[in-house]
Design an enzyme around this catalytic site. Structure first.
Site, PDB file in Angstrom:
ATOM      1  N   ASN A  64       0.834  -1.223  -0.041  1.00 54.05           N
ATOM      2  CA  ASN A  64      -0.047  -0.017   0.181  1.00 54.05           C
ATOM      3  C   ASN A  64       0.815   1.217  -0.052  1.00 54.05           C
ATOM      4  O   ASN A  64       0.550   2.088  -0.773  1.00 54.05           O
ATOM      5  CB  ASN A  64      -0.716  -0.005   1.447  1.00 54.05           C
ATOM      6  CG  ASN A  64      -2.273  -0.876   1.123  1.00 54.05           C
ATOM      7  OD1 ASN A  64      -2.353  -1.621   0.110  1.00 54.05           O
ATOM      8  ND2 ASN A  64      -2.899  -0.966   2.155  1.00 54.05           N
ATOM      9  N   ARG A 390     -11.927  -4.172 -13.732  1.00 51.36           N
ATOM     10  CA  ARG A 390     -10.917  -5.061 -13.341  1.00 51.36           C
ATOM     11  C   ARG A 390     -11.539  -6.377 -13.608  1.00 51.36           C
ATOM     12  O   ARG A 390     -12.521  -6.398 -12.775  1.00 51.36           O
ATOM     13  CB  ARG A 390     -10.306  -4.856 -11.981  1.00 51.36           C
ATOM     14  CG  ARG A 390      -9.558  -3.258 -11.813  1.00 51.36           C
ATOM     15  CD  ARG A 390      -9.001  -3.543 -10.246  1.00 51.36           C
ATOM     16  NE  ARG A 390      -8.630  -2.232 -10.010  1.00 51.36           N
ATOM     17  CZ  ARG A 390      -7.715  -1.364 -10.369  1.00 51.36           C
ATOM     18  NH1 ARG A 390      -6.775  -1.840 -11.231  1.00 51.36           N
ATOM     19  NH2 ARG A 390      -7.689   0.016  -9.813  1.00 51.36           N
ATOM     20  N   ARG A 420      -6.225   1.642 -13.007  1.00 52.57           N
ATOM     21  CA  ARG A 420      -4.711   1.830 -12.528  1.00 52.57           C
ATOM     22  C   ARG A 420      -4.172   0.533 -12.341  1.00 52.57           C
ATOM     23  O   ARG A 420      -4.705  -0.370 -11.578  1.00 52.57           O
ATOM     24  CB  ARG A 420      -4.737   2.676 -11.223  1.00 52.57           C
ATOM     25  CG  ARG A 420      -3.407   3.038 -10.940  1.00 52.57           C
ATOM     26  CD  ARG A 420      -3.365   4.248  -9.830  1.00 52.57           C
ATOM     27  NE  ARG A 420      -4.248   5.529 -10.051  1.00 52.57           N
ATOM     28  CZ  ARG A 420      -4.897   6.156  -9.409  1.00 52.57           C
ATOM     29  NH1 ARG A 420      -5.199   5.914  -8.154  1.00 52.57           N
ATOM     30  NH2 ARG A 420      -5.418   7.458  -9.873  1.00 52.57           N
ATOM     31  N   HIS A 450     -16.370   3.604 -14.074  1.00 50.60           N
ATOM     32  CA  HIS A 450     -16.281   2.766 -12.749  1.00 50.60           C
ATOM     33  C   HIS A 450     -17.378   2.186 -12.548  1.00 50.60           C
ATOM     34  O   HIS A 450     -17.241   1.313 -11.249  1.00 50.60           O
ATOM     35  CB  HIS A 450     -15.857   3.919 -11.892  1.00 50.60           C
ATOM     36  CG  HIS A 450     -15.117   3.053 -10.419  1.00 50.60           C
ATOM     37  ND1 HIS A 450     -15.638   3.304  -9.258  1.00 50.60           N
ATOM     38  CD2 HIS A 450     -13.755   2.524 -10.318  1.00 50.60           C
ATOM     39  CE1 HIS A 450     -14.913   2.717  -8.446  1.00 50.60           C
ATOM     40  NE2 HIS A 450     -13.879   2.249  -9.138  1.00 50.60           N
TER      41      HIS A 450
END
Length: 700
Positions: A64, A390, A420, A450
């Site tokens: 992270n 994704r 991303r 999204h």
């Protein structure tokens, strides 16, 4: 298409007269996001968590932090160079970067203290040894030297630095050794510095065979092996020092979509150079001399506050391989079997009976895959439309979409290429879909898609019927077992028509329309949220109970925060369950004393977005793909869908709201000063973990 302008509900006080715009009422988003990793690290420090899971949490906190520097810090440095203005918190980019350095340094120190002083010794006691160089036995050392000569040395290309060999390009997050040399090489050149780059092909964790080491689970870091035997790369010269380092680079791809003819081609070009974009952080061995550190900083064009001295391996997150290599069930969370929806063999009939909600990972993701499989094979299915943000490598979703196209269905897929770190994968499966005859759309210029939507059009008798899946998470089978998310399966005509209209907007040039049931970014979601917050404030001012509960990953949109402050001042009781960054400051007298913010960090990554508004006794409940962030509400295509079935709404309220508000084991409460305090059960109150309760209830 013109960019939609944000619409406000109610009347906003002019900025110069609005005390709720005071910068002291807002936390900084980047610093708040950074603090989330301390909560993740706390899981690694918790002795109640199984040992290998603690190792996993440590690695997650490290990964992270990498992503934080690649994206958040990289964006800040870009803003600093452009002289961009501060956000609601009033901090200029330079000030934020300075604070990031100090806070990140604290986090790094805590991570390595956890590894060196807690986890590594505890793992050793449990028979899982990650051996430091000074702990190698003569036999282990001989085996590792032979391994270095046979497996590592042949693929290394050390580079001595001199006028003919300038500093090489260093790949983002790659492992490197800077070597200090003394003496002359074969050409009579004086030794000074050399760089040894570890190719990606080399494993970062090496397991020593049990016959050599005596232990079934003995490992060493590649960096330790390189540092120990690096002298063999420079025969005839003396190695005075070898120091591992790693550079982190900005990984945010900047493609001006309005200036390119083909976004897919433009992204492919950008991806080629992504690993060599602007440097933002340098990690270096603690013992590295200052002159060498200065040389590296100059080479990477980094300021002093971008360097982090490391007491251990610079790529500590790579120890996650030990978690995968060690088959010790006693050191991991107990396995669980997600609950499977009854009637899965006939998904269309099951959904036609009434709305279905899936709460992952406690409910299996299988029904979504099965719905798509049955749609691909059903001769009555005419069309399938889906968004993909994704989906993972070798995705079964992609396979079923390909099969559907081959079976003659009209298949349209909106692929978000700018997801991303998934750009390359998305480009790959987009090509595969197109080759199979799928109509692939790359969304809308200037807005990431999204939203998570699946629409199936099926002929039933003389009518066409729409079947819909809407989710808070991605169409990714792997994350469906690791993230908490909600999915709604419905055949309601109004919702089906709304989803159809959104797909029309994405694939064509349809005008903005007001949907019947759903809210949509960038058109109505922001205004819809503000209107509902203001409605609760009005109800409270009229003397009736008013309540808001919202669960999300992050919150920073200033207009929403001001609306929440006004609602708190009116007497609305507000509970926010925000996993990560939260820039709202709760508990301030006269401003936010009625707002409580908590973060849940447990076995699974909290990812579901749920909004609940009391609405004067007629509650409204929504699932959504959007957090309450500026980008999600104003600059993305997002969906927010109502839970209209009373049984579905009751279940979601119970499992995703009340259950999480009762958590006193994995919950952290945000204080007015920005500190998060871990909650503990009050005297006489039984301990309650929201995730554990769902595992026990749904997975048996």
């Amino acid at each position: 298409m013109p960019r939609p302008q944000p619409t406000l509900a109610g009347i906003e006080v002019p900025a110069e007269h609005d005390p709720l715009r005071d910068s002291s009422l807002y936390f900084n988003r980047e610093l708040s996001q950074l603090d989330f990793n301390f909560r993740v690290l706390a899981q690694a420090q918790d002795p109640q968590v199984p040992l290998l899971e603690r190792l996993r949490y440590l690695c997650i906190s490290c990964t992270n932090l990498d992503e934080f520097f690649e994206i958040r810090a990289g964006t800040l440095r870009h803003a600093q160079e452009l002289g961009l203005t501060a956000h609601a918190d009033g901090l200029e980019p330079t000030a934020v970067l300075n604070r990031i350095h100090d806070r990140a340094a604290d986090l790094v120190a805590a991570q390595y203290e956890c590894w060196n002083d807690v986890l590594r010794p505890a793992l050793g006691d449990a028979g899982v040894r990650v051996l430091a160089r000074d702990a190698w036995t003569p036999r282990q050392t001989r085996w590792l030297r032979a391994y270095f000569r046979d497996e590592i040395m042949p693929v290394l290309s050390p580079l001595g630095l001199d006028p003919a060999h300038p500093f090489p390009k260093i790949l983002n997050k790659s492992l490197n050794i800077v070597v200090v040399l003394k003496g002359r090489d074969a050409f009579g050149r004086d030794g000074n510095l050399a760089i040894v780059r570890a190719p990606r092909s080399l494993p970062r964790i090496i397991q020593i065979p049990e016959r050599i080491s005596g232990g079934a689970h003995d490992f060493v870091f590649l960096s330790a092996v390189l540092s120990t035997f690096v002298d063999e790369l420079f025969p005839g010269m003396e190695v005075k020092g070898a120091y591992q380092f790693r550079v982190t680079r900005n990984s945010e791809l900047l493609v001006d979509e309005e200036e390119v003819d083909n976004i897919a081609l433009a992204l492919r070009d950008e991806l080629v150079g992504r690993g060599y974009l602007r440097a933002v952080r340098l990690e270096i061995a603690e013992a590295c001399p200052k002159p060498i550190v200065r040389t590296l900083l100059e080479n990477f064009d980094l300021p002093e506050n971008a360097v982090y001295r490391i007491n251990g391996p610079v790529n500590l997150n790579r120890v996650i391989q030990v978690y995968d290599l060690v088959g010790r069930a006693d050191l991991k969370f107990p396995p669980f079997q997600p609950r499977l929806l009854p009637g899965i063999e006939g998904m269309f009939e099951r959904i036609a009976q009434g709305d279905v909600v899936l709460h992952h990972p406690f409910d299996a993701f299988t029904p979504v895959l099965e719905l798509l499989r049955q749609a691909a094979e059903d001769p009555n299915v005419l069309a399938i439309k889906q968004t993909l943000y994704r989906s993972g490598k070798d995705s079964p979703i992609v396979e079923q979409l390909v099969q559907a196209a081959r079976n003659g269905k009209d298949v349209t897929v909106v692929v978000e290429l700018r997801a991303r770190f998934d750009e390359e994968a998305n480009l790959g499966f987009a090509d595969r879909l197109q080759e199979a005859g799928v109509q692939v759309v790359y969304g809308v210029v200037g807005y990431k898609t999204h939203a998570k939507m699946l629409l199936i059009v099926r002929r039933e008798g003389r009518k066409l019927r729409r079947y819909v899946h809407l989710g808070t998470g991605n169409y990714h089978s792997g994350t469906a077992r690791a993230y908490t998310d909600l999915g709604l399966l419905t055949a309601r005509p109004d919702i089906g028509n709304d989803v159809h209209q959104i797909f029309q907007q994405l694939s064509g040039l349809a005008p903005a329309i007001r949907l019947k049931c759903m809210l949509q970014s960038p058109f109505t979601l922001h205004a819809g949220v503000l209107m509902r917050i203001d409605r609760e404030a009005r109800i409270a001012r009229e003397g009736r109970p008013a309540r808001i509960v919202a669960k999300m990953n992050a919150l920073n949109e200033p207009q929403v925060i001001r609306a929440l402050y006004r609602a708190s001042q009116a007497g609305v009781r507000i509970d926010l369950i925000v996993r990560g960054a939260c820039t709202l400051r709760p508990g301030l007298p006269g401003v936010s004393e009625n707002i409580r913010v908590r973060s849940i960090v447990g076995r699974f990554l909290e990812h579901s977005r749920v909004y609940w508004f009391g609405n004067d006794g007629a509650p409204e409940l929504f699932g959504a793909s959007a957090d309450w962030l500026e980008r999600n509400l104003l600059r993305r295509v997002e969906t927010c869908f109502p839970m209209l079935d009373p049984e579905v709404a009751a279940r979601v309220t119970d499992e995703a709201i009340d259950n999480y508000l009762a958590d006193n084991l994995n919950a952290w409460e945000l204080q007015p000063d920005g500190e998060y305090l871990k909650l503990v059960p009050a005297e006489g109150t039984p301990p309650h973990s929201a995730q554990a309760a769902l595992l026990a209830r749904l997975c048996g």
